[in-house]
Design a protein around this motif. Structure first.
Motif, PDB file in Angstrom:
ATOM      1  N   LEU A  33       0.820  -1.214   0.000  1.00  0.00           N
ATOM      2  CA  LEU A  33       0.000   0.000   0.000  1.00  0.00           C
ATOM      3  C   LEU A  33       0.854   1.263   0.000  1.00  0.00           C
ATOM      4  N   GLY A  34       2.148   1.096  -0.298  1.00  0.00           N
ATOM      5  CA  GLY A  34       3.024   2.250  -0.450  1.00  0.00           C
ATOM      6  C   GLY A  34       3.561   2.826   0.835  1.00  0.00           C
ATOM      7  N   ARG A  35       3.296   2.185   1.973  1.00  0.00           N
ATOM      8  CA  ARG A  35       3.817   2.698   3.241  1.00  0.00           C
ATOM      9  C   ARG A  35       5.299   2.363   3.363  1.00  0.00           C
ATOM     10  N   PRO A  36       6.114   3.343   3.789  1.00  0.00           N
ATOM     11  CA  PRO A  36       7.549   3.072   3.931  1.00  0.00           C
ATOM     12  C   PRO A  36       7.811   2.050   5.032  1.00  0.00           C
ATOM     13  N   LEU A  37       8.760   1.171   4.764  1.00  0.00           N
ATOM     14  CA  LEU A  37       9.218   0.181   5.730  1.00  0.00           C
ATOM     15  C   LEU A  37      10.641   0.559   6.139  1.00  0.00           C
ATOM     16  N   PRO A  38      11.136   0.002   7.220  1.00  0.00           N
ATOM     17  CA  PRO A  38      12.518   0.305   7.612  1.00  0.00           C
ATOM     18  C   PRO A  38      13.509  -0.145   6.536  1.00  0.00           C
ATOM     19  N   TYR A  39      14.615   0.586   6.417  1.00  0.00           N
ATOM     20  CA  TYR A  39      15.679   0.178   5.498  1.00  0.00           C
ATOM     21  C   TYR A  39      16.054  -1.266   5.824  1.00  0.00           C
ATOM     22  N   GLY A  40      16.270  -2.062   4.804  1.00  0.00           N
ATOM     23  CA  GLY A  40      16.657  -3.453   4.992  1.00  0.00           C
ATOM     24  C   GLY A  40      15.485  -4.417   5.071  1.00  0.00           C
ATOM     25  N   VAL A  44       7.749  -4.651  -1.330  1.00  0.00           N
ATOM     26  CA  VAL A  44       7.311  -5.066  -2.660  1.00  0.00           C
ATOM     27  C   VAL A  44       8.080  -4.221  -3.676  1.00  0.00           C
ATOM     28  N   PRO A  45       8.276  -4.752  -4.869  1.00  0.00           N
ATOM     29  CA  PRO A  45       9.005  -3.967  -5.876  1.00  0.00           C
ATOM     30  C   PRO A  45       8.313  -2.643  -6.156  1.00  0.00           C
ATOM     31  N   ARG A  46       9.101  -1.601  -6.264  1.00  0.00           N
ATOM     32  CA  ARG A  46       8.578  -0.267  -6.561  1.00  0.00           C
ATOM     33  C   ARG A  46       8.355  -0.136  -8.048  1.00  0.00           C
ATOM     34  N   GLN A  47       7.417   0.704  -8.410  1.00  0.00           N
ATOM     35  CA  GLN A  47       7.210   1.035  -9.815  1.00  0.00           C
ATOM     36  C   GLN A  47       8.290   2.020 -10.217  1.00  0.00           C
ATOM     37  N   PRO A  48       8.951   1.774 -11.323  1.00  0.00           N
ATOM     38  CA  PRO A  48       9.926   2.772 -11.782  1.00  0.00           C
ATOM     39  C   PRO A  48       9.190   4.047 -12.158  1.00  0.00           C
ATOM     40  N   GLU A  49       9.809   5.180 -11.888  1.00  0.00           N
ATOM     41  CA  GLU A  49       9.185   6.469 -12.192  1.00  0.00           C
ATOM     42  C   GLU A  49       9.578   6.949 -13.573  1.00  0.00           C
ATOM     43  N   GLY A  50       8.685   7.690 -14.198  1.00  0.00           N
ATOM     44  CA  GLY A  50       8.981   8.324 -15.466  1.00  0.00           C
ATOM     45  C   GLY A  50       8.907   7.405 -16.676  1.00  0.00           C
ATOM     46  N   VAL A  51       8.222   6.275 -16.529  1.00  0.00           N
ATOM     47  CA  VAL A  51       8.103   5.347 -17.647  1.00  0.00           C
ATOM     48  C   VAL A  51       7.041   5.873 -18.610  1.00  0.00           C
ATOM     49  N   VAL A  52       7.389   5.923 -19.873  1.00  0.00           N
ATOM     50  CA  VAL A  52       6.435   6.345 -20.900  1.00  0.00           C
ATOM     51  C   VAL A  52       5.836   5.076 -21.500  1.00  0.00           C
ATOM     52  N   ARG A  53       4.527   4.942 -21.344  1.00  0.00           N
ATOM     53  CA  ARG A  53       3.791   3.786 -21.857  1.00  0.00           C
ATOM     54  C   ARG A  53       2.722   4.288 -22.811  1.00  0.00           C
ATOM     55  N   THR A  54       2.258   3.404 -23.667  1.00  0.00           N
ATOM     56  CA  THR A  54       1.080   3.735 -24.457  1.00  0.00           C
ATOM     57  C   THR A  54      -0.104   3.750 -23.499  1.00  0.00           C
ATOM     58  N   PRO A  55      -1.198   4.392 -23.858  1.00  0.00           N
ATOM     59  CA  PRO A  55      -2.373   4.354 -22.990  1.00  0.00           C
ATOM     60  C   PRO A  55      -2.835   2.920 -22.699  1.00  0.00           C
ATOM     61  N   GLU A  57      -0.962   0.215 -22.571  1.00  0.00           N
ATOM     62  CA  GLU A  57      -0.013  -0.363 -21.614  1.00  0.00           C
ATOM     63  C   GLU A  57      -0.256   0.198 -20.215  1.00  0.00           C
ATOM     64  N   THR A  58      -0.581   1.474 -20.138  1.00  0.00           N
ATOM     65  CA  THR A  58      -0.873   2.099 -18.849  1.00  0.00           C
ATOM     66  C   THR A  58      -2.065   1.426 -18.193  1.00  0.00           C
ATOM     67  N   VAL A  59      -3.143   1.252 -18.936  1.00  0.00           N
ATOM     68  CA  VAL A  59      -4.358   0.641 -18.382  1.00  0.00           C
ATOM     69  C   VAL A  59      -4.068  -0.795 -17.954  1.00  0.00           C
ATOM     70  N   ALA A  60      -3.362  -1.550 -18.787  1.00  0.00           N
ATOM     71  CA  ALA A  60      -3.077  -2.951 -18.461  1.00  0.00           C
ATOM     72  C   ALA A  60      -2.191  -3.066 -17.214  1.00  0.00           C
ATOM     73  N   GLU A  61      -1.145  -2.248 -17.125  1.00  0.00           N
ATOM     74  CA  GLU A  61      -0.248  -2.303 -15.972  1.00  0.00           C
ATOM     75  C   GLU A  61      -0.962  -1.846 -14.699  1.00  0.00           C
ATOM     76  N   ALA A  62      -1.736  -0.785 -14.795  1.00  0.00           N
ATOM     77  CA  ALA A  62      -2.483  -0.315 -13.622  1.00  0.00           C
ATOM     78  C   ALA A  62      -3.481  -1.378 -13.162  1.00  0.00           C
ATOM     79  N   HIS A  75      -1.352   3.937  -8.888  1.00  0.00           N
ATOM     80  CA  HIS A  75      -1.367   5.407  -8.931  1.00  0.00           C
ATOM     81  C   HIS A  75      -0.106   5.938  -9.605  1.00  0.00           C
ATOM     82  N   GLU A  76       1.046   5.319  -9.316  1.00  0.00           N
ATOM     83  CA  GLU A  76       2.292   5.783  -9.925  1.00  0.00           C
ATOM     84  C   GLU A  76       2.291   5.567 -11.440  1.00  0.00           C
ATOM     85  N   VAL A  77       1.667   4.491 -11.893  1.00  0.00           N
ATOM     86  CA  VAL A  77       1.554   4.230 -13.327  1.00  0.00           C
ATOM     87  C   VAL A  77       0.680   5.306 -13.977  1.00  0.00           C
ATOM     88  N   PHE A  78      -0.467   5.617 -13.346  1.00  0.00           N
ATOM     89  CA  PHE A  78      -1.334   6.666 -13.871  1.00  0.00           C
ATOM     90  C   PHE A  78      -0.633   8.020 -13.835  1.00  0.00           C
TER      91      PHE A  78
END
Length: 179
Positions: A33-40, A44-55, A57-62, A75-78
Motif C-alpha cells: 500500500l506504499g507505506r515506507p518500511l525500515p531500510y533493509g 514489494v518492488p517499486r514502480q519505476p518512475e517516469g516510464v512512458v507507456r502507451t495508454p 499499456e498504462t491501463v493494463a499495468e495499472a 497510482h504511480e503508473v497513472f
C-alpha cells in the motif's frame, strides 16, 4: 551542505537518496500500500518512475497492480501517464490516479481521505469524458468506474474497517461485480 574536504558530511539531509539529477528519491522499501518500511526490510518492488507507456499499456499495468492489491503502485503508473501524455488527456489520468490513491487510503483505514479522493477522482474522470466527448477512453468505462468509486466512498464512510484493496479493486474496462 556537504564538506568540501572529502570527509563525511554528517548531515541527515546529505544522506537522502538522490537521483542522477540531484532530486530526492526515497529508496526505502515499501509495502503493497506504499507505506515506507525500515531500510533493509523486505518490501514489494517499486514502480519505476517516469516510464512512458502507451495508454493501453498504462491501463493494463495499472489493472494488474490493482488486482494485486497495490493501488498505490497503480497510482504511480497513472501519474506517469498524466505527466508524459498529451496535455488534453492529463485530467483523465490525474482522475484515475486520484481513484487509485483513494483506494490506497481506504485500504490503509483513512476513511476521510479515502472517500474524498475517490469522489474527487470520479468527478475529474467524468468531467474529462464530458469535455472530451469520449464515452470509453482506451476502453475505460468511466461511468462504471465513477459509480464504483462513489459506492466505495459511501461504504468507507459507514464502515470502521479498512477495505481489502485487492478484493475491492475496480475493473478499468468494465465494472467488477459487487463488494
Amino acid at each position: 551542505m556537504g564538506s568540501t574536504s572529502g570527509g563525511s558530511t554528517g548531515s541527515a539531509a546529505d544522506a537522502r537518496d538522490r537521483d542522477g539529477e540531484g532530486r530526492a528519491r526515497n529508496a526505502r522499501p515499501r509495502d503493497g500500500l506504499g507505506r515506507p518500511l525500515p531500510y533493509g526490510a523486505d518490501g514489494v518492488p517499486r514502480q519505476p518512475e517516469g516510464v512512458v507507456r502507451t495508454p493501453e499499456e498504462t491501463v493494463a499495468e495499472a489493472q494488474r497492480l490493482l488486482d494485486e492489491g497495490r493501488p498505490f503502485h497503480a497510482h504511480e503508473v497513472f501519474e506517469d501517464a498524466w505527466k508524459s501524455g498529451p496535455d488534453e488527456e492529463r485530467e483523465l489520468w490525474r482522475g484515475l490516479a486520484q481513484l487509485a490513491v483513494g483506494l490506497t487510503h481506504a485500504a490503509r483505514g483513512n476513511r476521510t481521505g479515502g472517500a474524498r479522493l475517490l469522489r474527487r477522482g470520479a468527478d475529474a474522470a467524468e468531467a474529462w469524458v464530458s469535455g472530451a466527448g469520449k464515452a470509453l477512453p482506451y476502453g475505460i468505462d468511466v461511468a462504471e468506474l465513477a459509480a464504483w468509486a462513489r459506492d466505495l466512498a459511501r461504504e468507507v464512510e459507514r464502515d470502521e474497517r479498512a477495505v481489502d484493496a485487492g478484493a475491492r479493486a475496480p475493473r478499468l474496462r468494465g465494472a467488477r461485480p459487487g463488494p
